[in-house]
Scaffold this active site. Sequence first.
Site, PDB file in Angstrom:
ATOM      1  CG  ASP A   1       3.028   4.089  -4.211  1.00 44.03           C
ATOM      2  OD1 ASP A   1       2.954   5.229  -3.718  1.00 44.03           O
ATOM      3  OD2 ASP A   1       2.212   3.241  -3.785  1.00 44.03           O
TER       4      ASP A   1
ATOM      5  CG  HIS B   1      -4.310   0.443  -8.387  1.00 37.25           C
ATOM      6  ND1 HIS B   1      -5.439   0.688  -8.029  1.00 37.25           N
ATOM      7  CD2 HIS B   1      -3.485   1.385  -7.629  1.00 37.25           C
ATOM      8  CE1 HIS B   1      -5.622   1.297  -6.912  1.00 37.25           C
ATOM      9  NE2 HIS B   1      -4.539   1.950  -6.584  1.00 37.25           N
TER      10      HIS B   1
ATOM     11  CG  HIS C   1      -1.992   0.707   1.210  1.00 33.61           C
ATOM     12  ND1 HIS C   1      -2.209   1.585   0.136  1.00 33.61           N
ATOM     13  CD2 HIS C   1      -2.945   1.065   2.304  1.00 33.61           C
ATOM     14  CE1 HIS C   1      -3.485   2.536   0.700  1.00 33.61           C
ATOM     15  NE2 HIS C   1      -3.727   2.124   1.796  1.00 33.61           N
TER      16      HIS C   1
HETATM   17  N1  CMC Z   1       4.707  -6.870 -10.686  1.00 30.62           N
HETATM   18  C1  CMC Z   1       4.692  -8.069 -11.305  1.00 30.62           C
HETATM   19  N2  CMC Z   1       3.435  -8.943 -11.241  1.00 30.62           N
HETATM   20  C2  CMC Z   1       2.472  -8.633 -10.873  1.00 30.62           C
HETATM   21  C3  CMC Z   1       2.434  -7.027 -10.111  1.00 30.62           C
HETATM   22  C4  CMC Z   1       3.564  -6.637 -10.126  1.00 30.62           C
HETATM   23  N3  CMC Z   1       3.844  -5.195  -9.347  1.00 30.62           N
HETATM   24  N4  CMC Z   1       1.223  -6.745  -9.644  1.00 30.62           N
HETATM   25  C5  CMC Z   1       0.319  -7.932 -10.001  1.00 30.62           C
HETATM   26  N5  CMC Z   1       1.096  -8.739 -10.714  1.00 30.62           N
HETATM   27  C6  CMC Z   1       0.747 -10.032 -11.412  1.00 30.62           C
HETATM   28  C7  CMC Z   1       0.425 -11.020 -10.382  1.00 30.62           C
HETATM   29  O1  CMC Z   1       1.601 -11.906 -10.105  1.00 30.62           O
HETATM   30  C8  CMC Z   1      -0.807 -11.718 -10.879  1.00 30.62           C
HETATM   31  O2  CMC Z   1      -0.160 -12.982 -12.043  1.00 30.62           O
HETATM   32  P1  CMC Z   1      -1.123 -14.072 -12.166  1.00 30.62           P
HETATM   33  O3  CMC Z   1      -2.294 -13.781 -12.642  1.00 30.62           O
HETATM   34  O4  CMC Z   1      -0.099 -14.702 -13.076  1.00 30.62           O
HETATM   35  O5  CMC Z   1      -1.085 -14.952 -11.033  1.00 30.62           O
HETATM   36  C9  CMC Z   1      -1.681 -10.620 -11.612  1.00 30.62           C
HETATM   37  O6  CMC Z   1      -0.683  -9.719 -12.007  1.00 30.62           O
HETATM   38  C10 CMC Z   1      -2.658 -10.075 -10.875  1.00 30.62           C
HETATM   39  O7  CMC Z   1      -2.103  -9.777  -9.645  1.00 30.62           O
HETATM   40  P2  CMC Z   1      -2.937  -9.562  -8.401  1.00 30.62           P
HETATM   41  O8  CMC Z   1      -1.779  -9.620  -6.948  1.00 30.62           O
HETATM   42  O9  CMC Z   1      -4.144 -10.580  -8.041  1.00 30.62           O
HETATM   43  O10 CMC Z   1      -3.458  -7.997  -8.271  1.00 30.62           O
HETATM   44  P3  CMC Z   1      -4.164  -7.286  -7.274  1.00 30.62           P
HETATM   45  O11 CMC Z   1      -5.167  -6.563  -7.917  1.00 30.62           O
HETATM   46  O12 CMC Z   1      -4.384  -8.079  -6.174  1.00 30.62           O
HETATM   47  O13 CMC Z   1      -2.880  -6.518  -6.534  1.00 30.62           O
HETATM   48  C11 CMC Z   1      -1.282  -4.670  -6.067  1.00 30.62           C
HETATM   49  C12 CMC Z   1      -2.537  -5.328  -6.747  1.00 30.62           C
HETATM   50  C13 CMC Z   1      -1.004  -3.339  -6.025  1.00 30.62           C
HETATM   51  C14 CMC Z   1      -1.350  -5.551  -4.640  1.00 30.62           C
HETATM   52  C15 CMC Z   1      -0.217  -5.173  -6.999  1.00 30.62           C
HETATM   53  O14 CMC Z   1      -0.226  -5.172  -8.254  1.00 30.62           O
HETATM   54  C16 CMC Z   1       1.133  -5.166  -6.326  1.00 30.62           C
HETATM   55  O15 CMC Z   1       1.803  -5.803  -5.596  1.00 30.62           O
HETATM   56  N6  CMC Z   1       1.835  -4.163  -6.809  1.00 30.62           N
HETATM   57  C17 CMC Z   1       3.268  -3.700  -6.271  1.00 30.62           C
HETATM   58  C18 CMC Z   1       2.926  -2.956  -5.114  1.00 30.62           C
HETATM   59  C19 CMC Z   1       2.703  -1.433  -5.384  1.00 30.62           C
HETATM   60  O16 CMC Z   1       3.034  -0.887  -6.242  1.00 30.62           O
HETATM   61  N7  CMC Z   1       1.547  -1.111  -4.551  1.00 30.62           N
HETATM   62  C20 CMC Z   1       0.983   0.308  -4.722  1.00 30.62           C
HETATM   63  C21 CMC Z   1      -0.463   0.156  -5.029  1.00 30.62           C
HETATM   64  S1  CMC Z   1      -0.862   1.953  -5.652  1.00 30.62           S
HETATM   65  C22 CMC Z   1      -0.952   2.800  -4.050  1.00 30.62           C
HETATM   66  C23 CMC Z   1      -1.533   2.401  -2.934  1.00 30.62           C
HETATM   67  O17 CMC Z   1      -2.868   1.818  -3.157  1.00 30.62           O
HETATM   68  O18 CMC Z   1      -1.244   2.466  -1.888  1.00 30.62           O
END
Ligand code: CMC
Length: 395
Positions: free
Chosen positions: A330, A274, A235
């Site tokens: 971010d 995201h 986050h």
């Molecule tokens: N790098 C590589 N792969 C990713 C990433 C990433 N940053 N984010 C998602 N994926 C992949 C993930 O491995 C999954 O692949 P598969 O379908 O093969 O299993 C697919 O994309 C969907 O991922 P998810 O985890 O189900 O997506 P989500 O919507 O639950 O996660 C997130 C959202 C923000 C937690 C995630 O994208 C992440 O961890 N990003 C990196 C951390 C980050 O930048 N966070 C800041 C978010 S914005 C500011 C805030 O809200 O605070």
Amino acid sequence: LGLSVYDNGYLNTAVCRSSISYIDGDKGILRYRGYNIEDLAMHSSFLEVSYLLIFGDLPTADQLNMWTTRIMRHTFIHENMIDYLRSFRYDAHPMGMVTSALAAMSTFHPEANTALQGEHIYQNENMVNKQIFRCLGKVPTLAACAYRHRIGRAYNSPSNEFGYTENFLYMLDRLSENNYVPNPRLSRALDIIFILHADHELNCSTAAMRQMTSTGVDPFICLTGAASALYGPSHGGANEAALKMLEEIGSVDHIPAFIEEVKAKKRRLMGFGHRVYKSYDPRAKILKQIADEVFEIMGRNNLIDVAIELERIALSDEYFIKRNLYPNVDFYSGIIYKAMGFPTDFFPVLFCIARTAGWLAHWHEQLQNPIPIFRPKQAYEGEEPRNYVPIDERV
Ligand code: CMC
């Protein structure tokens, strides 16, 4: 679960009605109270946006004047709070200090404490507004004290000659004797960054704020819960993690190997992806422009080249395209903060200052439209009933 639906992490559950911010994740749109984030970033100020988020409309000149005066009057913190902050270890993480100080604020304002006075005190509008002034006024001061602590310097008192963000920079940087005035272009850049971070509908920390609010506890404790959720690397801690990642990559030659590790799922590309945006985060676009302005003042660092190339490669790679992974807020904020001279572990604190406005807007909205105490269901997957085994009979 009976009639309930299993929804891991509330991905598909709406838990409140809200009129504060609107996101269209597919089109990359963010609006606060109906105003596009691009217009607010260009024309408004953080305090004006805070008023808009909390009260629903842009203030008139008189309302803004009164609002600013009230908030700036609350920027001072109690000497005992300063003693409390001084008692932290010299290298304490500033986010740990700020979240602890928010919890401590509850003890400094017993007249606002629902545990002592009863929840009915928040039926009084003046009581509600006073806590809003207090929280918005004091959070930058707590943050500035945490920063000064981290660099081993004496804390600075606020100066109400300045605007909100300017005063924050003043408290960080003022040296003991001189008449320090923060660079107005940097103040404006940071003020815009605060606008971009001020609210984002029901993200994890705002959900925590609403969950805490549903218990009837006072707003300082609610903010403590929200800020603690923000601290996590998925986050608000992601800006810190994204910058560390860029530093680790170090140069554009190392990007392809790094991307391969991401695709092999050994790590995540921080600052990408995201839960809601499945296209370019509109805040990241604005931040990219602010980066140029800040580099012009502070000098360019090579991390921006790494970030731009990393973005270019990722956005043309099948892995990221297929999963709709784009830069989020971010990705660029960390590089800007670094160029401005903030230590990496201070980045989530900057996010926290800005998001305090959004958290308070949700607190305010929820006081008007109360939600029953949050109590989600669980799907039990544990043992069937079994008999207690005395310790000397266990194998
Ligand atoms: N790098 C590589 N792969 C990713 C990433 C990433 N940053 N984010 C998602 N994926 C992949 C993930 O491995 C999954 O692949 P598969 O379908 O093969 O299993 C697919 O994309 C969907 O991922 P998810 O985890 O189900 O997506 P989500 O919507 O639950 O996660 C997130 C959202 C923000 C937690 C995630 O994208 C992440 O961890 N990003 C990196 C951390 C980050 O930048 N966070 C800041 C978010 S914005 C500011 C805030 O809200 O605070």
